[in-house]
Design an enzyme around this catalytic site. Structure first.
Site, PDB file in Angstrom:
ATOM      1  N   ARG A   1       0.861  -1.178   0.000  1.00  0.00           N
ATOM      2  CA  ARG A   1       0.000   0.000   0.000  1.00  0.00           C
ATOM      3  C   ARG A   1       0.899   1.229   0.000  1.00  0.00           C
ATOM      4  O   ARG A   1       1.701   1.414   0.908  1.00  0.00           O
ATOM      5  CB  ARG A   1      -0.872  -0.045   1.258  1.00  0.00           C
TER       6      ARG A   1
ATOM      7  N   THR B   1      -0.614   7.553  -0.961  1.00  0.00           N
ATOM      8  CA  THR B   1      -1.905   7.511  -1.666  1.00  0.00           C
ATOM      9  C   THR B   1      -2.810   6.400  -1.131  1.00  0.00           C
ATOM     10  O   THR B   1      -3.998   6.381  -1.416  1.00  0.00           O
ATOM     11  CB  THR B   1      -1.694   7.231  -3.173  1.00  0.00           C
TER      12      THR B   1
ATOM     13  N   ASP C   1       3.330  -7.707  10.750  1.00  0.00           N
ATOM     14  CA  ASP C   1       4.330  -7.513  11.812  1.00  0.00           C
ATOM     15  C   ASP C   1       4.132  -8.505  12.942  1.00  0.00           C
ATOM     16  O   ASP C   1       5.102  -9.027  13.504  1.00  0.00           O
ATOM     17  CB  ASP C   1       4.239  -6.087  12.376  1.00  0.00           C
TER      18      ASP C   1
HETATM   19  N1  URA Z   1      -3.419  -4.280   7.669  1.00  0.00           N
HETATM   20  C1  URA Z   1      -3.165  -4.745   8.917  1.00  0.00           C
HETATM   21  O1  URA Z   1      -2.296  -5.589   9.112  1.00  0.00           O
HETATM   22  N2  URA Z   1      -3.895  -4.247   9.926  1.00  0.00           N
HETATM   23  C2  URA Z   1      -4.859  -3.315   9.753  1.00  0.00           C
HETATM   24  O2  URA Z   1      -5.492  -2.921  10.727  1.00  0.00           O
HETATM   25  C3  URA Z   1      -5.103  -2.864   8.443  1.00  0.00           C
HETATM   26  C4  URA Z   1      -4.367  -3.362   7.423  1.00  0.00           C
END
Ligand code: URA
Length: 209
Positions: free
Chosen positions: A104, A108, A203
């Site tokens: 992502r 943007t 993560d």
């Molecule tokens: N991706 C994630 O890992 N957590 C979120 O809350 C949104 C996108």
């Protein structure tokens, strides 16, 4: 919402609730994500077609049932989707695995493709796209469009937690794709994280925070 199924199975709900806690470390988080994926796969595969097959048990001959429909594939959206693959393969060991990498753009928030490797016969398979978090829906919708552009016709999408914004986008862009959702949360915050959510799933799975 005919094409949207919120999984209300108590085991799924219990396990999702458990991993939301910030006190759960990576090892446990990873293991439980995998368990949730297995349970969700079980629920999401209820309508797979069966066919009669004659077999011989040690006692007698009988007509049993086996899966008859398309071959299957699981396609995780990198990187957090990887956490769900083992759980799906435990239920469907013969499935092939493809990978789609999208990140992502932090400014943007738009999805950018950086990797795509799919089974050669993916267009003939029933494809389970997996990503634990359906947030804006941008990456998921883009991943599904990519599959459709390659001729894939039968797609299911499995996520552990969804935001209403992501569900709306998926319904608008891919009304033909069945959505299987573990829990539908409240909203996205200003950083596009799901609230209450569980933080960054990638993560937490890989211990990169
Ligand atoms: N991706 C994630 O890992 N957590 C979120 O809350 C949104 C996108």
């Amino acid at each position: 919402m005919p094409n949207v199924q919120i999984m209300d199975h108590p085991l799924i709900q219990h396990k999702i609730n458990y991993i939301r806690s910030e006190d759960v470390g990576s090892k446990e988080f990873r293991e439980i994500v995998s368990e949730i994926a297995s349970l969700m796969c079980y629920e999401a595969s209820r309508d797979l077609k069966l066919t009669d097959v004659k077999i011989k048990t040690p006692i007698c001959e009988m007509t049993g049932k086996k899966l008859s429909g398309k071959k299957m594939a699981v396609v995780p959206i990198l990187r957090a989707g990887l956490g769900m693959v083992d759980g799906i393969l435990k239920m469907i060991p013969a499935a092939k695995v493809g990978h789609i990498g999208l990140y992502r753009d932090p400014k943007t928030f738009q999805p950018v493709e950086y990797y795509c490797k799919l089974p050669a016969d993916c267009s003939e398979r029933e494809v389970f796209v997996v990503d634990p978090m359906l947030a804006t829906g941008g990456s998921s919708a883009a991943a599904i469009q990519l599959l459709k552009d390659k001729g894939v016709k039968h797609i299911r999408f499995l996520c552990i937690i969804a935001a209403p914004e992501g569900v709306e986008l998926m319904k608008a862009e891919h009304p033909d794709v069945a959505l299987y959702i573990g829990a539908l949360d409240d909203h996205l915050n200003e950083h596009k994280y799901i609230v209450p959510g569980l933080g960054d799933a990638g993560d937490r799975i890989f211990g990169t925070k």
